[in-house]
Design a protein around this motif. Structure first.
Motif, PDB file in Angstrom:
ATOM      1  N   LEU A 187      -4.493   9.159   0.879  1.00 10.79           N
ATOM      2  CA  LEU A 187      -4.105   8.087   2.106  1.00 10.79           C
ATOM      3  C   LEU A 187      -4.620   8.651   3.334  1.00 10.79           C
ATOM      4  O   LEU A 187      -5.196   8.380   4.138  1.00 10.79           O
ATOM      5  CB  LEU A 187      -2.650   7.981   2.106  1.00 10.79           C
ATOM      6  N   SER A 188      -4.365  10.222   3.370  1.00 14.49           N
ATOM      7  CA  SER A 188      -4.939  11.095   4.623  1.00 14.49           C
ATOM      8  C   SER A 188      -6.426  10.937   4.746  1.00 14.49           C
ATOM      9  O   SER A 188      -6.988  10.984   5.947  1.00 14.49           O
ATOM     10  CB  SER A 188      -4.330  12.440   4.562  1.00 14.49           C
ATOM     11  N   ASP A 189      -7.348  10.951   3.816  1.00 14.26           N
ATOM     12  CA  ASP A 189      -8.589  10.796   3.694  1.00 14.26           C
ATOM     13  C   ASP A 189      -9.158   9.494   4.092  1.00 14.26           C
ATOM     14  O   ASP A 189     -10.444   9.232   4.324  1.00 14.26           O
ATOM     15  CB  ASP A 189      -9.174  10.996   2.338  1.00 14.26           C
ATOM     16  N   ALA A 247      -4.146  -3.653   2.699  1.00 13.68           N
ATOM     17  CA  ALA A 247      -4.874  -3.921   1.323  1.00 13.68           C
ATOM     18  C   ALA A 247      -5.631  -2.815   0.960  1.00 13.68           C
ATOM     19  O   ALA A 247      -5.808  -2.394  -0.422  1.00 13.68           O
ATOM     20  CB  ALA A 247      -5.440  -5.395   1.312  1.00 13.68           C
ATOM     21  N   GLU A 248      -6.300  -2.245   1.749  1.00 16.17           N
ATOM     22  CA  GLU A 248      -7.471  -0.994   1.423  1.00 16.17           C
ATOM     23  C   GLU A 248      -6.678   0.112   1.006  1.00 16.17           C
ATOM     24  O   GLU A 248      -7.124   0.941   0.144  1.00 16.17           O
ATOM     25  CB  GLU A 248      -8.229  -0.708   2.569  1.00 16.17           C
ATOM     26  N   ALA A 249      -5.572   0.330   1.818  1.00 21.87           N
ATOM     27  CA  ALA A 249      -4.840   1.737   1.359  1.00 21.87           C
ATOM     28  C   ALA A 249      -4.119   1.291  -0.016  1.00 21.87           C
ATOM     29  O   ALA A 249      -4.301   2.343  -0.749  1.00 21.87           O
ATOM     30  CB  ALA A 249      -3.761   1.790   2.438  1.00 21.87           C
ATOM     31  N   GLU A 250      -3.639   0.215  -0.264  1.00 20.21           N
ATOM     32  CA  GLU A 250      -2.995  -0.057  -1.672  1.00 20.21           C
ATOM     33  C   GLU A 250      -3.996   0.081  -2.752  1.00 20.21           C
ATOM     34  O   GLU A 250      -3.601   0.386  -3.777  1.00 20.21           O
ATOM     35  CB  GLU A 250      -2.409  -1.330  -1.586  1.00 20.21           C
ATOM     36  N   ALA A 251      -5.142  -0.600  -2.479  1.00 24.73           N
ATOM     37  CA  ALA A 251      -6.298  -0.269  -3.580  1.00 24.73           C
ATOM     38  C   ALA A 251      -6.503   1.091  -3.838  1.00 24.73           C
ATOM     39  O   ALA A 251      -6.876   1.449  -4.932  1.00 24.73           O
ATOM     40  CB  ALA A 251      -7.390  -1.174  -2.900  1.00 24.73           C
ATOM     41  N   LYS A 252      -6.745   1.856  -2.620  1.00 27.14           N
ATOM     42  CA  LYS A 252      -7.251   3.287  -3.014  1.00 27.14           C
ATOM     43  C   LYS A 252      -5.893   3.933  -3.650  1.00 27.14           C
ATOM     44  O   LYS A 252      -6.255   4.882  -4.476  1.00 27.14           O
ATOM     45  CB  LYS A 252      -7.291   4.141  -1.687  1.00 27.14           C
ATOM     46  N   LEU A 253      -4.870   3.903  -3.660  1.00 23.33           N
ATOM     47  CA  LEU A 253      -3.675   4.227  -4.190  1.00 23.33           C
ATOM     48  C   LEU A 253      -3.671   3.995  -5.756  1.00 23.33           C
ATOM     49  O   LEU A 253      -3.338   4.603  -6.580  1.00 23.33           O
ATOM     50  CB  LEU A 253      -2.429   3.663  -3.770  1.00 23.33           C
ATOM     51  N   SER A 254      -3.987   2.587  -5.900  1.00 30.13           N
ATOM     52  CA  SER A 254      -4.022   2.082  -7.191  1.00 30.13           C
ATOM     53  C   SER A 254      -5.198   2.881  -8.049  1.00 30.13           C
ATOM     54  O   SER A 254      -4.864   3.255  -9.393  1.00 30.13           O
ATOM     55  CB  SER A 254      -4.371   0.592  -7.244  1.00 30.13           C
ATOM     56  N   GLU A 255      -6.453   2.981  -7.488  1.00 31.58           N
ATOM     57  CA  GLU A 255      -7.514   3.628  -8.011  1.00 31.58           C
ATOM     58  C   GLU A 255      -7.228   5.095  -8.269  1.00 31.58           C
ATOM     59  O   GLU A 255      -7.684   5.554  -9.358  1.00 31.58           O
ATOM     60  CB  GLU A 255      -8.751   3.795  -7.206  1.00 31.58           C
ATOM     61  N   ALA A 256      -6.305   5.645  -7.710  1.00 35.24           N
ATOM     62  CA  ALA A 256      -5.646   7.071  -7.954  1.00 35.24           C
ATOM     63  C   ALA A 256      -4.727   6.887  -8.922  1.00 35.24           C
ATOM     64  O   ALA A 256      -4.289   8.298  -9.352  1.00 35.24           O
ATOM     65  CB  ALA A 256      -5.383   7.749  -6.456  1.00 35.24           C
ATOM     66  N   GLY A 257      -4.389   5.869  -9.606  1.00 34.76           N
ATOM     67  CA  GLY A 257      -3.093   5.954 -10.507  1.00 34.76           C
ATOM     68  C   GLY A 257      -1.812   5.618 -10.048  1.00 34.76           C
ATOM     69  O   GLY A 257      -0.763   5.879 -10.550  1.00 34.76           O
ATOM     70  N   PRO A 265      -0.172   2.699  -8.297  1.00 32.86           N
ATOM     71  CA  PRO A 265       0.034   1.474  -7.696  1.00 32.86           C
ATOM     72  C   PRO A 265       1.306   1.116  -6.922  1.00 32.86           C
ATOM     73  O   PRO A 265       2.279   1.710  -7.239  1.00 32.86           O
ATOM     74  CB  PRO A 265      -0.095   0.510  -8.892  1.00 32.86           C
ATOM     75  N   VAL A 266       0.996   0.368  -5.968  1.00 28.00           N
ATOM     76  CA  VAL A 266       2.358  -0.062  -5.083  1.00 28.00           C
ATOM     77  C   VAL A 266       3.131  -1.144  -5.723  1.00 28.00           C
ATOM     78  O   VAL A 266       2.435  -2.180  -6.227  1.00 28.00           O
ATOM     79  CB  VAL A 266       1.867  -0.453  -3.864  1.00 28.00           C
ATOM     80  N   GLN A 267       4.330  -0.909  -5.896  1.00 28.38           N
ATOM     81  CA  GLN A 267       5.250  -2.029  -6.214  1.00 28.38           C
ATOM     82  C   GLN A 267       5.491  -3.062  -5.175  1.00 28.38           C
ATOM     83  O   GLN A 267       5.956  -2.609  -3.885  1.00 28.38           O
ATOM     84  CB  GLN A 267       6.588  -1.582  -6.901  1.00 28.38           C
ATOM     85  N   LYS A 268       5.132  -4.371  -5.464  1.00 35.24           N
ATOM     86  CA  LYS A 268       5.206  -5.272  -4.308  1.00 35.24           C
ATOM     87  C   LYS A 268       6.907  -5.467  -4.385  1.00 35.24           C
ATOM     88  O   LYS A 268       7.751  -5.514  -5.262  1.00 35.24           O
ATOM     89  CB  LYS A 268       4.682  -6.509  -4.665  1.00 35.24           C
ATOM     90  N   GLN A 269       7.483  -5.634  -3.131  1.00 36.92           N
ATOM     91  CA  GLN A 269       8.905  -5.777  -2.691  1.00 36.92           C
ATOM     92  C   GLN A 269       9.193  -7.401  -3.203  1.00 36.92           C
ATOM     93  O   GLN A 269       8.358  -8.286  -2.587  1.00 36.92           O
ATOM     94  CB  GLN A 269       8.907  -5.581  -1.298  1.00 36.92           C
ATOM     95  N   SER A 270      10.288  -7.493  -3.787  1.00 38.95           N
ATOM     96  CA  SER A 270      10.502  -8.944  -4.123  1.00 38.95           C
ATOM     97  C   SER A 270      12.097  -9.220  -3.207  1.00 38.95           C
ATOM     98  O   SER A 270      12.914  -8.461  -3.666  1.00 38.95           O
ATOM     99  CB  SER A 270      11.029  -9.112  -5.727  1.00 38.95           C
ATOM    100  N   PHE A 271      12.076 -10.114  -2.513  1.00 38.74           N
ATOM    101  CA  PHE A 271      13.440 -10.332  -2.036  1.00 38.74           C
ATOM    102  C   PHE A 271      14.073 -11.465  -2.628  1.00 38.74           C
ATOM    103  O   PHE A 271      15.130 -11.884  -2.166  1.00 38.74           O
ATOM    104  CB  PHE A 271      13.190 -10.619  -0.524  1.00 38.74           C
ATOM    105  N   ALA A 272      13.529 -12.020  -3.619  1.00 42.05           N
ATOM    106  CA  ALA A 272      14.284 -13.306  -4.498  1.00 42.05           C
ATOM    107  C   ALA A 272      15.489 -12.768  -5.021  1.00 42.05           C
ATOM    108  O   ALA A 272      16.557 -13.418  -5.192  1.00 42.05           O
ATOM    109  CB  ALA A 272      13.315 -13.928  -5.495  1.00 42.05           C
ATOM    110  N   ASN A 273      15.592 -11.557  -5.590  1.00 45.38           N
ATOM    111  CA  ASN A 273      16.833 -11.280  -6.252  1.00 45.38           C
ATOM    112  C   ASN A 273      17.455 -10.278  -5.709  1.00 45.38           C
ATOM    113  O   ASN A 273      18.151  -9.417  -6.325  1.00 45.38           O
ATOM    114  CB  ASN A 273      16.291 -10.709  -7.652  1.00 45.38           C
ATOM    115  N   ARG A 274      17.751 -10.186  -4.274  1.00 48.10           N
ATOM    116  CA  ARG A 274      18.553  -9.219  -3.558  1.00 48.10           C
ATOM    117  C   ARG A 274      19.905  -9.588  -3.402  1.00 48.10           C
ATOM    118  O   ARG A 274      20.687  -8.537  -2.738  1.00 48.10           O
ATOM    119  CB  ARG A 274      17.694  -9.332  -2.095  1.00 48.10           C
ATOM    120  N   GLY A 275      20.470 -10.663  -4.037  1.00 48.04           N
ATOM    121  CA  GLY A 275      21.611 -10.783  -3.906  1.00 48.04           C
ATOM    122  C   GLY A 275      21.880 -12.029  -2.979  1.00 48.04           C
ATOM    123  O   GLY A 275      21.137 -12.542  -2.524  1.00 48.04           O
TER     124      GLY A 275
END
Length: 85
Positions: A27-29, A57-67, A69-79
């Motif tokens: 990310l720092s790069d 989206a670019e930052a998330e893509a770089k993290l995914s390429e590095a192995g 991946p970002v977990q998407k937050q789901s608010f559907a099952n929050r209680g």
């Protein structure tokens, strides 16, 4: 003029200090990243960036390429929502 945004990313694949170093460097790069703080215990990354220069989206893509991946937050099952009084 820069538009600084802050976000919190969940990275379930993070498991050790090597992961922290890799995520921080990845990310720092990126042009537009203002700051990166990684919390291994919560598997969370706090990212501040210039939204005019870098998209989330670019930052998330770089993290995914590095192995990492970002977990998407789901608010559907929050209680069940509490009633307002």
């Amino acid at each position: 003029m820069a538009i600084e945004k802050e976000t919190t990313l969940s990275i379930p694949a993070m498991s050790c200090n090597h992961c922290v170093q890799t995520i921080t460097k990845t990310l720092s790069d990126l042009v537009g990243v203002e700051s990166v703080n990684v919390d291994l215990l919560t598997k969370t990354v706090y990212l501040a960036y210039d939204a005019e220069t870098l998209s989330l989206a670019e930052a998330e893509a770089k993290l995914s390429e590095a192995g990492y991946p970002v977990q998407k937050q789901s608010f559907a099952n929050r209680g069940k929502a509490l009633p307002l009084k």
